[in-house]
Design a protein around this motif. Structure first.
Motif, mmCIF file in Angstrom:
data_model
loop_
_atom_site.group_PDB
_atom_site.id
_atom_site.type_symbol
_atom_site.label_atom_id
_atom_site.label_comp_id
_atom_site.label_asym_id
_atom_site.label_seq_id
_atom_site.Cartn_x
_atom_site.Cartn_y
_atom_site.Cartn_z
ATOM 1 N N PHE A 290 0.839 -1.195 0.168
ATOM 2 C CA PHE A 290 -0.038 0.039 -0.017
ATOM 3 C C PHE A 290 0.670 1.390 -0.029
ATOM 4 C CE2 PHE A 290 -2.858 -2.941 2.765
ATOM 5 C CZ PHE A 290 -3.186 -3.459 1.961
ATOM 6 N N PRO A 291 1.186 1.592 -0.987
ATOM 7 C CA PRO A 291 2.022 2.624 -1.109
ATOM 8 C C PRO A 291 1.564 4.172 -0.746
ATOM 9 C CG PRO A 291 1.069 2.664 -3.515
ATOM 10 C CD PRO A 291 0.659 1.585 -2.634
ATOM 11 N N CYS A 292 0.178 4.233 -0.528
ATOM 12 C CA CYS A 292 -0.428 5.579 0.123
ATOM 13 C C CYS A 292 -1.721 5.087 0.485
ATOM 14 C CB CYS A 292 -0.522 6.831 -1.012
ATOM 15 S SG CYS A 292 -1.072 6.467 -2.461
ATOM 16 N N VAL A 293 -2.589 6.087 0.913
ATOM 17 C CA VAL A 293 -3.838 5.833 1.450
ATOM 18 C C VAL A 293 -4.713 5.350 0.189
ATOM 19 C CG1 VAL A 293 -6.199 6.727 2.425
ATOM 20 C CG2 VAL A 293 -3.631 7.295 3.459
ATOM 21 N N ASN B 174 -5.185 -0.788 7.634
ATOM 22 C CA ASN B 174 -3.917 -0.559 6.834
ATOM 23 C C ASN B 174 -3.979 0.446 5.940
ATOM 24 O OD1 ASN B 174 -1.100 -1.346 7.963
ATOM 25 N ND2 ASN B 174 -2.395 -3.220 8.346
ATOM 26 N N GLY C 56 -5.150 3.957 6.027
ATOM 27 C CA GLY C 56 -4.280 4.832 6.824
ATOM 28 C C GLY C 56 -4.694 5.399 8.103
ATOM 29 N N PHE D 287 3.649 5.024 5.483
ATOM 30 C CA PHE D 287 3.669 4.324 4.151
ATOM 31 C C PHE D 287 4.909 4.357 3.654
ATOM 32 C CE2 PHE D 287 -0.885 5.358 4.794
ATOM 33 C CZ PHE D 287 -1.523 4.322 4.365
ATOM 34 N N PRO D 288 5.089 3.287 2.683
ATOM 35 C CA PRO D 288 4.039 2.291 2.348
ATOM 36 C C PRO D 288 4.051 1.079 3.570
ATOM 37 C CG PRO D 288 6.377 1.972 1.450
ATOM 38 C CD PRO D 288 6.553 3.238 2.127
ATOM 39 N N ARG D 289 2.802 0.531 3.337
ATOM 40 C CA ARG D 289 2.619 -0.547 4.346
ATOM 41 C C ARG D 289 2.322 -2.009 3.783
ATOM 42 N NH1 ARG D 289 -2.101 2.592 7.951
ATOM 43 N NH2 ARG D 289 -0.759 4.090 9.071
ATOM 44 N N ARG D 290 2.529 -3.041 4.734
ATOM 45 C CA ARG D 290 2.267 -4.344 3.962
ATOM 46 C C ARG D 290 1.467 -5.185 4.930
ATOM 47 N NH1 ARG D 290 6.907 -5.659 0.655
ATOM 48 N NH2 ARG D 290 8.498 -3.916 0.652
#
Length: 336
Positions: free
Chosen positions: A8-11, A46, A49, A62-65
């Protein structure tokens, strides 16, 4: 060596990227992923955001996994690894949505039964969340139980309660389709928690109140509702992540007076290395679930509603962000 991973690079955005496979440490296991599961509540938090996506006292940037419950085949092991070897089929804890994952040996659990599918084994880590909540409630055979919410964890909780000897098992969800599904998978009753007569219906079928409640939604109103129909000395496991604390409970009337136990049941609130009564490690719970599946007491694979290629990640997560009632979805990494 390269791998494909969903991030997830951004919201509200998901991407399938290519990146290097992490280096293999002496106590690590490299696994070629077969199947990974979407845990809708955590992954929606996640993706959208939310700041408090962990119990730790810091924000996750971010980024999130995500993708912490999966299965695959061992590709390589570090020199100190003893429990698995290359070629073993395994279930994974705290993995990511990636074609190859490198994990500590403690998060890799051998699939002992050759008849168990990767689709089934990929669900085992998630299933230990409600398993731990039920253990902490000290459920005894013949006691009544209710599950508030019929998402992924709620459906698993219904199956686990039935296997543990709870009777009756009651499911609560405001969505009619979810209530119908709960009855199909083993609930004895399914009620709408927004029905004005909800508490009276639960009390009627439990002879005055339910003994054990598994609160999965993380919504304050659901906790208030289930306390209204909990029996004296009942136990309520707070399994859902209550990320919004803007609600009140009449603790004197609903908890203190009737002697209700409120039990913190976050999956990390468990021992790391040694199990004891009511407090099992993740590994021991996963092996227990495996035995229940092998002996025909449980079937989680039937709960899977959709399977997608990881290349569909963008559209799948777009739906997750928008849909309030998201089904149980798996990614099949063999389709890459």
């Amino acid at each position: 060596m390269k791998r494909k991973s969903i991030i997830f690079p951004c919201v509200n955005k998901a991407e399938l990227i290519e990146e290097d496979v992490p280096a293999l440490g002496s106590g690590d296991v490299l696994v070629k992923l077969a199947v990974s599961c979407i845990s809708s509540g955590t992954e929606r938090a996640n993706l959208c955001g939310e700041k408090n996506v962990t119990i730790l006292d810091f924000d996750v940037p971010f980024p999130r996994r995500s993708g912490y419950s999966s299965s695959g085949v061992v590709e390589a092991v570090g020199k100190d690894v003893k429990s698995v070897r290359p070629g073993d089929r395994v279930a994974l804890s705290w993995s990511t949505h990636s074609s190859y994952v490198c994990l500590s040996e403690c998060n890799v659990h051998k699939i002992c039964d050759p008849n168990i599918t990767f689709e089934e084994a990929a669900l085992w880590h998630i299933s230990t969340f409600p398993m731990a909540a039920i253990r902490k409630c000290r459920l005894e055979p013949g006691e009544s139980a209710i599950v508030m919410g019929q998402g992924v964890l709620g459906m698993m909780a219904v199956k686990l309660l039935r296997a543990a000897g709870a009777v009756p098992v009651i499911a609560a969800d405001p969505v009619a389709e979810k209530r119908a599904q709960a009855l199909e998978i083993g609930a004895d009753y399914a009620f709408d928690p927004f029905d004005a007569s909800f508490a009276s219906k639960v009390k009627e079928v439990t002879n005055g109140g339910v003994n054990v409640a598994i609160e999965v939604t993380g919504v304050g109103q659901a906790l208030n509702s289930v306390l209204d129909c909990t029996a004296r000395f009942g136990r309520v496991a707070l399994l859902g992540c209550t990320r919004n604390s803007d609600f009140t409970v009449d603790y004197y009337k609903k908890v203190h007076g009737p002697g209700i136990s409120l039990i913190g049941a976050h999956t990390n609130a468990r021992p790391k290395t040694e199990s004891s009564f009511g407090m099992w490690t993740t590994h021991d719970d996963i092996m227990a679930v495996q035995r229940l599946v092998s002996y025909g007491r449980l079937d989680f694979g039937s709960l899977v509603a959709e399977t997608h290629s990881p290349t569909d990640a963008e559209s799948v997560y777009k739906r997750l962000a928008a849909e309030k009632s998201f089904p149980l979805v798996q990614f099949d990494w063999r389709k890459l």
